[in-house]
Write a protein that holds these residues in place. Structure first.
Motif, short mmCIF file in Angstrom:
data_model
loop_
_atom_site.label_atom_id
_atom_site.label_comp_id
_atom_site.label_asym_id
_atom_site.label_seq_id
_atom_site.Cartn_x
_atom_site.Cartn_y
_atom_site.Cartn_z
N ASN A 259 44.59 120.25 16.13
CA ASN A 259 45.57 120.28 14.76
C ASN A 259 44.71 121.06 13.77
N LEU A 260 43.57 120.57 13.50
CA LEU A 260 42.82 121.30 12.38
C LEU A 260 42.56 122.78 12.43
N THR A 261 42.97 123.49 13.78
CA THR A 261 42.92 124.81 13.81
C THR A 261 44.30 125.51 13.47
N CYS A 262 45.24 124.93 13.08
CA CYS A 262 46.37 125.42 12.51
C CYS A 262 46.32 126.07 11.26
N ARG A 263 46.84 127.27 10.96
CA ARG A 263 46.85 128.15 9.94
C ARG A 263 47.22 127.12 8.61
N THR A 264 48.31 126.44 8.52
CA THR A 264 48.43 125.73 7.20
C THR A 264 49.01 124.18 7.60
N LEU A 265 48.87 123.54 6.52
CA LEU A 265 49.39 121.80 6.93
C LEU A 265 50.95 122.08 7.48
N PRO A 266 51.82 122.59 6.78
CA PRO A 266 53.16 122.71 7.48
C PRO A 266 53.18 122.79 8.93
N ASP A 267 52.34 124.00 9.25
CA ASP A 267 52.21 124.30 10.72
C ASP A 267 51.81 123.08 11.60
N ALA A 268 50.75 122.56 11.15
CA ALA A 268 50.18 121.29 11.66
C ALA A 268 51.10 120.07 11.84
N GLN A 269 51.88 120.04 10.92
CA GLN A 269 52.82 119.03 10.82
C GLN A 269 54.29 119.30 11.85
N LYS A 270 54.41 120.69 11.91
CA LYS A 270 55.48 120.80 12.93
C LYS A 270 54.93 120.80 14.38
N ASN A 271 53.73 120.90 14.72
CA ASN A 271 52.97 120.49 16.09
C ASN A 271 53.18 119.24 16.34
N MET A 272 52.82 118.39 15.24
CA MET A 272 52.78 116.89 15.43
C MET A 272 54.24 116.53 15.79
N VAL A 273 55.21 116.81 15.12
CA VAL A 273 56.61 116.66 15.23
C VAL A 273 57.06 116.68 16.68
N VAL A 274 56.88 118.01 17.04
CA VAL A 274 57.44 118.65 18.36
C VAL A 274 56.69 117.99 19.61
N ASN A 275 55.39 117.75 19.38
CA ASN A 275 54.59 117.00 20.29
C ASN A 275 54.97 115.84 20.82
N GLY A 276 55.49 115.10 19.55
CA GLY A 276 55.84 113.69 19.92
C GLY A 276 57.24 113.72 20.47
N LEU A 277 58.07 114.47 20.36
CA LEU A 277 59.31 114.78 20.82
C LEU A 277 59.35 114.99 22.28
N LEU A 278 58.29 115.96 22.73
CA LEU A 278 58.35 116.33 24.06
C LEU A 278 57.85 114.94 25.12
N TYR A 279 57.23 114.14 24.46
CA TYR A 279 56.80 113.00 25.45
C TYR A 279 57.80 112.29 25.84
N VAL A 280 58.87 112.01 25.56
CA VAL A 280 59.92 111.32 26.17
C VAL A 280 60.48 112.07 27.40
#
Length: 483
Positions: A259-280
């Motif tokens: 996550n800390l390799t993302c360019r910006t904080l908003p990018d890292a946050q989008k990554n987290m949200v999408v990753n969480g939704l994919l799990y189900v």
């Protein structure tokens, strides 16, 4: 499976990984290895993290769960979503604001060097044991399903697998793993879909038949609201899922390093949200495969192994689903194992160099430590093989799960208690060791006195006891200074 076919596919797969490594390593500096130069696109991180989270053990374990707990695991997957939201909007802003290379640097800023090294040490113990056990079990499955037929000894298989992981991750580190994990997630998901297709073909079912079978099966039960003492009780599963994500993703250098390799904080946050939704949906596929496997076995009067973890290997290796299913199973479990193990080796190397040795700019040390970490994991795998005891493996999993509780307590105290309240730092290592021990004693007492079996909620108790110990140390520390 034809031995030559397996070898050709395995060699081709590794060459692709090595090619991706060479393309993404770039100048291969320490910043590339540790932080990917903060240039990773968020969507690649999100997709790759999905595969890294689904270890090879998960690949075979989740379908087998339905025999004992139906589809209630989805309750925990639903809990993952608020967990990822907490990581995205509580923890990630702190990490990005401080510009951290490893997340345990926060503990130095908040408490001091002793807390910093304590947190890093608990991560190293947890990740080393967890990575070694997962790789050991995957090596064992591959050995039984494929490699025994090729005449390969177990130690050679373990050496080759770790050597391959080291080869494609040694230069680019996390910058490479963002992309290789994308490839491996794709391979894992395609393998899963093709195994389901093979199962439907072997059973003479269409998609509509599969949906009907799953819907009508008693194993399709998802929610448990009746028995609060059950480990499958909804609120236990849901809340545990949320905090497991906070601890095993948000407080884990292995997962956060990507996550800390993302360019910006908003990018890292989008990554987290999408990753969480994919799990189900992904875990719904795994569980649906599990229901179909058991119904298939019942229709064909097959005697399945007693352990749910052995059911998929049994059906694939036994030829019941065709040779293509065995090939897909082998590639899927290899991809899942590689994507979780490669990031674990990189995170362990990063934490040793940056946290314990505090030499983040020493490239020679980083290369040396990457080799040493790989060899230590190999030694653990071979030690598990020599002991050859499932009780030892279970004990390692229990130890690793207990060691995440103190990390939860350390970060929760730091984030939610006013900064002017400072615990007595020399006591923190003792508090972090005592909390898991007290939790273990309480779990045994609960069984013998109240017949209550703790589940994942023990993690919350562990974190709460650590935070309470820190609060008490802060109170007595202030009182002593006033006197």
């Amino acid at each position: 499976m034809n031995a030559m076919l397996f070898l050709l596919v395995a060699v081709a797969y590794f060459l692709v990984l090595l090619g991706v490594s060479r393309l993404t390593a770039g100048r291969a500096t320490n910043d590339t290895f540790y932080r990917g130069e903060r240039r990773s696109p968020w969507w690649a991180v999100a997709f790759g993290m999905l595969g890294a989270s689904l270890s090879g053990v998960t690949f075979v374990s989740v379908p087998g769960m339905v025999r004992t707990s139906d589809m209630t695991y989805l309750q925990m997957c639903l809990g993952f979503i608020p967990g990822y939201l907490m990581v995205a909007f509580v923890l990630l802003p702190v990490y990005y604001r401080l510009g951290l290379t490893t997340i345990y640097g926060y503990l130095r800023r908040r408490f001091g060097p002793t807390s910093f090294r304590t947190g890093a040490s608990f991560f190293l113990i947890s990740k080393l044991l967890g990575a070694a056990v997962r790789l050991y079990l995957v090596c064992l499955i591959l050995q039984r399903v494929v490699l025994d037929a090729l005449g390969w000894p177990f130690w050679a298989s373990a050496v080759v697998i770790l050597l391959l992981i080291w080869l494609y991750s040694r230069r680019g580190g996390i910058a490479t793993l963002v992309w290789t994990d994308c490839l491996q997630t794709l391979v894992l998901l395609v393998a899963l879909v093709l195994i389901i297709h093979s199962l439907l073909s072997a059973g003479g079912w269409g998609i509509g038949d599969a949906v009907r079978i799953i819907r009508e099966s008693p194993m399709s039960r998802v929610f448990e609201f009746q028995d609060w003492s059950s480990r499958q009780y909804f609120w236990k599963q849901f809340l545990s899922g949320a905090f497991i994500v906070v601890v095993m993703t948000g407080l884990d250098q292995d997962m956060m390093q990507k996550n800390l390799t993302c360019r910006t904080l908003p990018d890292a946050q989008k990554n987290m949200v999408v990753n969480g939704l994919l799990y189900v949906p992904v875990n719904l596929l795994f569980l649906s495969l599990g229901v179909l496997m058991y119904v298939f076995a019942q229709h064909h009067n097959l005697t399945l192994p007693p352990s749910g973890d052995e059911v998929m290997p049994f059906l694939c290796a036994g030829g019941y689903l065709g040779q293509s299913a065995l090939l897909c199973f082998t590639l899927g479990i290899a991809a899942a194992a590689f994507s979780s193990a490669d990031s674990a080796l990189t995170a362990l190397t990063t934490s040793v160099c940056v946290d314990l040795m505090e030499r983040p700019d020493d490239e020679r040390l980083r290369r040396r430590m990457h080799i040493i970490v790989t060899l230590v994991v190999l030694a653990c795998i071979l030690a598990f093989r020599a002991l050859n005891s499932t009780s030892v493996i279970d004990a390692v999993y229990v130890i690793a799960s207990y060691t995440y509780g103190p990390l939860l307590g350390l970060f929760a105290f730091g984030l939610f208690v006013p900064s002017r309240v400072r615990p007595c730092e020399p006591l923190i290592p003792y508090i972090c060791v005592a909390s898991p021990m007290v939790c273990y004693a309480l779990s045994q007492l609960a069984v013998s006195v109240w017949n209550y079996h703790f589940g994942y909620e023990l993690l919350l108790l562990n974190g709460a006891l650590t935070a309470l110990g820190m609060a008490l140390s802060a109170f007595f520390f202030v009182k002593k200074n006033k006197v």
